[in-house]
Every structure is written in C-alpha cells, then in structure tokens.
Design a protein around this motif. Structure first.
Motif, PDB file in Angstrom:
ATOM      1  N   LYS A  40       0.838  -1.204   0.000  1.00 16.84           N
ATOM      2  CA  LYS A  40       0.000   0.000   0.000  1.00 16.84           C
ATOM      3  C   LYS A  40       0.872   1.254   0.000  1.00 16.84           C
ATOM      4  CE  LYS A  40      -3.630   2.618   0.596  1.00 16.84           C
ATOM      5  NZ  LYS A  40      -4.060   3.309  -0.595  1.00 16.84           N
ATOM      6  N   MET A  41       1.941   1.240   0.785  1.00 14.39           N
ATOM      7  CA  MET A  41       2.847   2.393   0.825  1.00 14.39           C
ATOM      8  C   MET A  41       3.505   2.608  -0.538  1.00 14.39           C
ATOM      9  SD  MET A  41       4.502   1.891   4.634  1.00 14.39           S
ATOM     10  CE  MET A  41       5.875   2.944   4.298  1.00 14.39           C
ATOM     11  N   GLN A  42       3.885   1.528  -1.214  1.00  9.84           N
ATOM     12  CA  GLN A  42       4.490   1.646  -2.539  1.00  9.84           C
ATOM     13  C   GLN A  42       3.480   2.200  -3.540  1.00  9.84           C
ATOM     14  OE1 GLN A  42       7.853   1.060  -3.450  1.00  9.84           O
ATOM     15  NE2 GLN A  42       7.046   2.235  -5.145  1.00  9.84           N
ATOM     16  N   ASP A  43       2.243   1.742  -3.466  1.00  7.51           N
ATOM     17  CA  ASP A  43       1.193   2.262  -4.349  1.00  7.51           C
ATOM     18  C   ASP A  43       0.995   3.765  -4.125  1.00  7.51           C
ATOM     19  OD1 ASP A  43       0.826  -0.272  -5.371  1.00  7.51           O
ATOM     20  OD2 ASP A  43      -0.957  -0.705  -4.152  1.00  7.51           O
ATOM     21  N   ASP A  44       0.990   4.172  -2.867  1.00  7.62           N
ATOM     22  CA  ASP A  44       0.837   5.592  -2.543  1.00  7.62           C
ATOM     23  C   ASP A  44       2.031   6.402  -3.056  1.00  7.62           C
ATOM     24  OD1 ASP A  44      -1.557   5.023  -1.318  1.00  7.62           O
ATOM     25  OD2 ASP A  44      -0.740   5.064   0.721  1.00  7.62           O
ATOM     26  N   LEU A  45       3.228   5.856  -2.904  1.00  6.51           N
ATOM     27  CA  LEU A  45       4.424   6.541  -3.416  1.00  6.51           C
ATOM     28  C   LEU A  45       4.362   6.709  -4.928  1.00  6.51           C
ATOM     29  CD1 LEU A  45       7.545   5.128  -1.512  1.00  6.51           C
ATOM     30  CD2 LEU A  45       6.912   7.521  -1.796  1.00  6.51           C
ATOM     31  N   ASP A  46       3.878   5.690  -5.606  1.00  9.40           N
ATOM     32  CA  ASP A  46       3.789   5.733  -7.070  1.00  9.40           C
ATOM     33  C   ASP A  46       2.816   6.810  -7.554  1.00  9.40           C
ATOM     34  OD1 ASP A  46       5.624   3.687  -7.229  1.00  9.40           O
ATOM     35  OD2 ASP A  46       4.111   2.116  -7.476  1.00  9.40           O
ATOM     36  N   LYS A  47       1.861   7.199  -6.729  1.00  6.02           N
ATOM     37  CA  LYS A  47       0.881   8.213  -7.114  1.00  6.02           C
ATOM     38  C   LYS A  47       1.419   9.645  -6.949  1.00  6.02           C
ATOM     39  CE  LYS A  47      -3.010   5.268  -5.907  1.00  6.02           C
ATOM     40  NZ  LYS A  47      -4.075   5.008  -4.942  1.00  6.02           N
ATOM     41  N   LEU A  48       2.518   9.802  -6.219  1.00  6.80           N
ATOM     42  CA  LEU A  48       3.083  11.131  -5.989  1.00  6.80           C
ATOM     43  C   LEU A  48       3.890  11.593  -7.192  1.00  6.80           C
ATOM     44  CD1 LEU A  48       4.444  10.666  -2.347  1.00  6.80           C
ATOM     45  CD2 LEU A  48       2.297  11.744  -3.040  1.00  6.80           C
ATOM     46  N   ASP A  49       3.987  12.928  -7.352  1.00  7.90           N
ATOM     47  CA  ASP A  49       4.856  13.429  -8.419  1.00  7.90           C
ATOM     48  C   ASP A  49       6.315  13.330  -7.958  1.00  7.90           C
ATOM     49  OD1 ASP A  49       5.800  15.819  -7.102  1.00  7.90           O
ATOM     50  OD2 ASP A  49       3.940  16.830  -7.631  1.00  7.90           O
ATOM     51  N   HIS A  50       7.218  13.589  -8.864  1.00 11.51           N
ATOM     52  CA  HIS A  50       8.649  13.408  -8.623  1.00 11.51           C
ATOM     53  C   HIS A  50       9.127  14.149  -7.362  1.00 11.51           C
ATOM     54  CE1 HIS A  50      12.824  12.684  -9.636  1.00 11.51           C
ATOM     55  NE2 HIS A  50      13.063  13.975  -9.517  1.00 11.51           N
ATOM     56  N   ASN A  51       8.777  15.434  -7.235  1.00 10.07           N
ATOM     57  CA  ASN A  51       9.225  16.238  -6.093  1.00 10.07           C
ATOM     58  C   ASN A  51       8.643  15.745  -4.772  1.00 10.07           C
ATOM     59  OD1 ASN A  51      10.856  17.944  -7.608  1.00 10.07           O
ATOM     60  ND2 ASN A  51       9.187  19.378  -8.002  1.00 10.07           N
ATOM     61  N   GLN A  52       7.369  15.407  -4.772  1.00  9.19           N
ATOM     62  CA  GLN A  52       6.732  14.906  -3.549  1.00  9.19           C
ATOM     63  C   GLN A  52       7.369  13.588  -3.113  1.00  9.19           C
ATOM     64  OE1 GLN A  52       2.712  14.819  -5.071  1.00  9.19           O
ATOM     65  NE2 GLN A  52       2.106  16.496  -3.695  1.00  9.19           N
ATOM     66  N   ARG A  53       7.654  12.733  -4.089  1.00  7.40           N
ATOM     67  CA  ARG A  53       8.254  11.435  -3.782  1.00  7.40           C
ATOM     68  C   ARG A  53       9.640  11.619  -3.155  1.00  7.40           C
ATOM     69  NH1 ARG A  53       6.468   8.826  -7.790  1.00  7.40           N
ATOM     70  NH2 ARG A  53       7.944   9.549  -9.327  1.00  7.40           N
ATOM     71  N   LEU A  54      10.445  12.535  -3.705  1.00  9.76           N
ATOM     72  CA  LEU A  54      11.775  12.785  -3.152  1.00  9.76           C
ATOM     73  C   LEU A  54      11.702  13.361  -1.741  1.00  9.76           C
ATOM     74  CD1 LEU A  54      13.706  14.178  -6.247  1.00  9.76           C
ATOM     75  CD2 LEU A  54      14.008  11.968  -5.127  1.00  9.76           C
ATOM     76  N   GLN A  55      10.764  14.278  -1.510  1.00 12.97           N
ATOM     77  CA  GLN A  55      10.592  14.852  -0.172  1.00 12.97           C
ATOM     78  C   GLN A  55      10.191  13.775   0.838  1.00 12.97           C
ATOM     79  OE1 GLN A  55       7.682  17.940  -0.814  1.00 12.97           O
ATOM     80  NE2 GLN A  55       9.248  19.501  -1.163  1.00 12.97           N
ATOM     81  N   TYR A  56       9.283  12.912   0.437  1.00  8.80           N
ATOM     82  CA  TYR A  56       8.812  11.833   1.304  1.00  8.80           C
ATOM     83  C   TYR A  56       9.946  10.872   1.639  1.00  8.80           C
ATOM     84  CZ  TYR A  56       5.701   8.068   2.888  1.00  8.80           C
ATOM     85  OH  TYR A  56       5.081   7.094   3.623  1.00  8.80           O
ATOM     86  N   MET A  57      10.735  10.524   0.619  1.00 11.27           N
ATOM     87  CA  MET A  57      11.841   9.590   0.834  1.00 11.27           C
ATOM     88  C   MET A  57      12.925  10.213   1.708  1.00 11.27           C
ATOM     89  SD  MET A  57      11.848   7.948  -2.953  1.00 11.27           S
ATOM     90  CE  MET A  57      12.924   6.555  -2.717  1.00 11.27           C
ATOM     91  N   ALA A  58      13.189  11.501   1.535  1.00  8.88           N
ATOM     92  CA  ALA A  58      14.174  12.191   2.375  1.00  8.88           C
ATOM     93  C   ALA A  58      13.695  12.243   3.822  1.00  8.88           C
ATOM     94  CB  ALA A  58      14.429  13.591   1.840  1.00  8.88           C
ATOM     95  N   LEU A  59      12.407  12.482   3.999  1.00 16.68           N
ATOM     96  CA  LEU A  59      11.831  12.516   5.342  1.00 16.68           C
ATOM     97  C   LEU A  59      11.965  11.159   6.035  1.00 16.68           C
ATOM     98  CD1 LEU A  59      10.142  14.164   7.412  1.00 16.68           C
ATOM     99  CD2 LEU A  59       8.127  13.204   6.323  1.00 16.68           C
ATOM    100  N   LEU A  60      11.645  10.095   5.316  1.00 17.01           N
ATOM    101  CA  LEU A  60      11.754   8.753   5.901  1.00 17.01           C
ATOM    102  C   LEU A  60      13.205   8.317   6.089  1.00 17.01           C
ATOM    103  CD1 LEU A  60       8.939   6.818   4.009  1.00 17.01           C
ATOM    104  CD2 LEU A  60       8.930   7.634   6.366  1.00 17.01           C
ATOM    105  N   GLY A  61      14.083   8.815   5.227  1.00 15.30           N
ATOM    106  CA  GLY A  61      15.487   8.420   5.288  1.00 15.30           C
ATOM    107  C   GLY A  61      16.146   8.727   6.612  1.00 15.30           C
ATOM    108  N   LYS A  62      15.742   9.807   7.259  1.00 21.40           N
ATOM    109  CA  LYS A  62      16.387  10.150   8.527  1.00 21.40           C
ATOM    110  C   LYS A  62      16.041   9.165   9.646  1.00 21.40           C
ATOM    111  CE  LYS A  62      13.086  13.742   9.808  1.00 21.40           C
ATOM    112  NZ  LYS A  62      12.942  15.171  10.060  1.00 21.40           N
ATOM    113  N   TYR A  63      15.028   8.343   9.435  1.00 16.60           N
ATOM    114  CA  TYR A  63      14.693   7.321  10.422  1.00 16.60           C
ATOM    115  C   TYR A  63      15.377   5.984  10.125  1.00 16.60           C
ATOM    116  CZ  TYR A  63      11.194  10.638  11.874  1.00 16.60           C
ATOM    117  OH  TYR A  63      10.571  11.770  12.316  1.00 16.60           O
ATOM    118  N   VAL A  64      15.981   5.887   8.947  1.00 17.07           N
ATOM    119  CA  VAL A  64      16.623   4.644   8.538  1.00 17.07           C
ATOM    120  C   VAL A  64      18.142   4.784   8.522  1.00 17.07           C
ATOM    121  CG1 VAL A  64      16.810   2.949   6.677  1.00 17.07           C
ATOM    122  CG2 VAL A  64      14.617   4.039   7.130  1.00 17.07           C
TER     123      VAL A  64
END
Length: 85
Positions: A37-61
């Motif tokens: 479900k998270m991957q499906d949601d990521l696929d629906k985001l535009d390029h900039n939103q996807r990068l922002q989301y991944m950067a946000l999650l990256g600090k927890y990983v």
C-alpha cells in the motif's frame, strides 16, 4: 537515603526499555504489513513529492552524520604587480 545516585538503582546500563521495544515491534509489523500500500501511494506522488517523502523517511533509517568544523585560511597570497608587463 533520598535523592542522589545509589548503587544498583535504576535500569542497568545497556538494558532495553520494554515498553519502547513493544511499540517498535508493533510499528515494524504495521509497516511490513502495509509495504504494498505504501508503494502504491508513493507511485501516485509526483517526482518532487516522492523525493521529499523519501528524504523525510530516510532520517529514520540512515544514521545522521555529525557536523564537522573546518578551519581554513582563505586569504589570497600577495602578488607583486610591478613585475607584470
């Protein structure tokens, strides 16, 4: 005897907080169960939103890098312009 450090008081050094451990286990299960479900949601985001989301999650990983201080002399050397023709 009140207050202050007492021998043997408190949680032993290096031991884990059981409540936090349970919360982490449940949250990890929630994430694992919803990866598709998270991957499906990521696929629906535009390029900039996807990068922002991944950067946000990256600090927890990824571990956070520590800032370093650099000391440098940025003055340019003196040049004798009288020798130039």
């Amino acid at each position: 005897m009140k207050g202050g450090k007492r021998p043997g008081a408190g949680r032993p050094k290096g031991s884990k907080n059981k409540t936090n451990e349970k919360i982490r286990e449940h949250f990890e299960k929630l994430l694992v169960d919803n990866l598709k479900k998270m991957q499906d949601d990521l696929d629906k985001l535009d390029h900039n939103q996807r990068l922002q989301y991944m950067a946000l999650l990256g600090k927890y990983v990824l571990p956070t890098m520590k800032a370093i201080e650099v000391t440098a002399n940025l003055e340019s050397p003196e040049v004798d312009m009288t020798e130039w023709k």
